[in-house]
Design a protein around this motif. Structure first.
Motif, short mmCIF file in Angstrom:
data_model
loop_
_atom_site.label_atom_id
_atom_site.label_comp_id
_atom_site.label_asym_id
_atom_site.label_seq_id
_atom_site.Cartn_x
_atom_site.Cartn_y
_atom_site.Cartn_z
N UNK A 189 0.83 -1.21 0.00
CA UNK A 189 0.00 0.00 0.00
C UNK A 189 0.87 1.26 0.00
N UNK A 190 1.92 1.25 0.84
CA UNK A 190 2.81 2.40 0.92
C UNK A 190 3.56 2.63 -0.38
N UNK A 191 4.00 1.54 -1.03
CA UNK A 191 4.79 1.65 -2.25
C UNK A 191 3.93 1.77 -3.51
N UNK A 192 2.62 1.62 -3.35
CA UNK A 192 1.73 1.75 -4.49
C UNK A 192 1.74 0.54 -5.42
N UNK A 193 1.96 -0.65 -4.87
CA UNK A 193 2.01 -1.87 -5.67
C UNK A 193 0.69 -2.61 -5.56
N UNK A 194 0.12 -2.98 -6.69
CA UNK A 194 -1.14 -3.73 -6.73
C UNK A 194 -0.83 -5.22 -6.60
N UNK A 195 -1.21 -5.81 -5.47
CA UNK A 195 -0.89 -7.21 -5.22
C UNK A 195 -1.59 -8.17 -6.18
N UNK A 196 -2.70 -7.72 -6.76
CA UNK A 196 -3.43 -8.61 -7.67
C UNK A 196 -2.64 -8.90 -8.94
N UNK A 197 -1.59 -8.10 -9.21
CA UNK A 197 -0.77 -8.32 -10.41
C UNK A 197 0.47 -9.16 -10.12
#
Length: 471
Positions: A189-197
């Protein structure tokens, strides 16, 4: 029958909360205590469990909506026969019991994470409340069965602080969320990474921290699959300002700082010292067998020095109780550490820090810092601080005039350490120099008391061996 779940009091008398995300949708079947929403208060996020087992019929509030305690947030259809509707007594008001109804012994209700679950079905004539119309998340009222009467649920305060944490987790339903741990979701969330990818490389496909960090090195993909390096949207041509609502932690922090600044008369004193001996001590501890594997830094040494100085200057570890007309003297040190997080400034504290040795204090600081970065700081750790430290040196700042954490008498700002010419043994040498800034409440701490406290800390940092003369 239809049952309405109203926003409960989530603790400490907070009157409103923001719906961060729903984990369910109308038509979903939920179990008792299944998490249905993330609700953010002024201090933390509470994972809200369902007080019923049933089917979600209506979401009364949209994500991002600020809801006051007692307002309806979700309705359920629960199994059970519809009890007969009682006639309202003359002059009665909604929610009053029928005067003729026989008294029944109270039945124990099973506690859930927030409030209580549905009360067991009872025979006889039930209590009723008037139903107020409200719109669902889409702006349209849900259609309840004609024979169903809504029953309000008024849960009590949070039963456990274990469900409270900083809002960092994604908002998708648990069933659709990629497999990962809360710290990993916080990092994403902090790094702006979408875990769904992401495809997890951990055991049984678990997404790890390394997977999240590795994603940052890859070019971002547009929805159509093409790679793009486009930055986040910027204000359009001619747009001179952007407005956003004041909510949650920022709102709470602003109110607390204004209250502190205009209630406690602040005084700030400064002391610049040569901390070369402390830096040499830290280097020596790295090779000491008793401290192997431990990360002892300047903040841990400052924290320990502060605790020792508090014992010699107890007036800095007090609180002004206006309502009671008393000065509260603390005989323990709950050491607050100001932490900048993506949600704003937080000041979690280390309970009984004065009872910890240097190694344990360093470990507690590391744990507190990791929790703040991961977004897992509990609301319980934000309460009960007695004195605080803010490390402005990590931002390259030499000194400042920190504002007191409300309810505390003093806060110490730790400046950056710089190599600069300094008088040493009658000559000039390059030394490690640092400035300490102490703000205190002048109602509780006189200038002399604040100066003695600050000098005691400086004495320990300038020559750690001097602690032998102070205990």
């Amino acid at each position: 029958m239809i049952k309405v779940f109203r926003l409960p009091d989530l603790g400490e008398g907070l009157t409103e909360s923001e719906i961060v995300a729903w984990r369910v949708s109308p038509g979903d079947t939920v179990e008792l205590n299944q998490l249905i929403a993330d609700v953010e208060t002024a201090k933390a996020v509470v994972e809200l469990p369902s007080p019923f087992a049933g089917v979600v019929t209506q979401l009364h509030q949209q994500p991002g909506t600020v809801v006051h305690v007692g307002e309806p947030i979700v309705s359920f259809e629960v199994a059970g026969a519809e009890p007969a509707e009682p006639a309202e007594p003359a002059g009665g008001t909604p929610g009053q019991a029928d005067a003729a109804a026989p008294a029944e012994p109270a039945e124990e209700r099973e506690p859930v994470l927030v409030g209580y679950g549905a009360a067991p079905e009872r025979s006889g004539r039930p209590h009723r409340r008037a139903r107020s119309g409200s719109a669902d998340a889409g702006g349209q009222a849900a259609e309840a069965p004609a024979s169903a009467e809504p029953t309000d649920v008024e849960p009590t305060a949070v039963e456990t602080a274990a469900t409270e944490r900083i809002a960092v987790e994604p908002s998708e339903p648990a069933a659709a969320r990629p497999r990962s741990t809360p710290p990993v979701r916080a990092l994403a969330r902090v790094l702006g990474v979408d875990l769904s990818h992401l495809t997890g490389t951990g055991p049984t496909g678990l997404i790890t921290r390394e997977d999240v960090r590795a994603q940052l090195a890859r070019p971002a993909e547009a929805p159509d699959g093409t790679e793009t390096g486009a930055p986040a949207p910027t204000p359009g041509p001619g747009q001179r300002e952007t407005r956003s609502p004041i909510r949650s932690v920022r709102k709470h922090t602003a109110a607390a700082m204004v209250r502190s600044a205009f209630t406690a008369p602040h005084v700030t004193e400064f002391l610049t010292i040569d901390v070369t001996p402390t830096m040499e001590l830290i280097d020596a501890l790295k090779t000491n067998r008793s401290f192997q594997g431990m990360r002892i830094g300047i903040l841990a040494v400052v924290a320990k020095a502060l605790c020792l100085a508090v014992a010699r200057n107890p007036d800095v570890n007090t609180r002004w109780d206006e309502a009671a007309g008393e000065i509260v003297q603390f005989h323990h040190v709950n050491l607050g550490i100001a932490a900048a997080t993506p949600r704003g400034l937080l000041v979690p504290n280390i309970p009984d820090a004065d009872r910890l040795g240097l190694a344990d204090l360093a470990a507690a600081l590391a744990e507190l810092t990791e929790a703040a970065r991961a977004g897992t700081t509990s609301a319980a750790s934000l309460r009960g601080g007695t004195i605080s430290i803010t490390n402005v040196g990590v931002f390259g700042i030499d000194a400042g005039t920190p504002i007191l954490n409300p309810g505390e008498a003093a806060i110490l700002a730790v400046g950056g350490i710089r190599r600069q010419p300094w008088e040493h043994h009658g000559g000039i040498a390059l030394r490690h120099v640092m400035t300490l800034s102490l703000s205190f409440d002048h109602r509780l701490v006189d200038g002399e008391q604040g100066a003695r406290f600050l000098v005691d800390i400086g004495t320990i940092l300038a020559d750690p061996a001097m602690v032998l003369t102070m205990v």
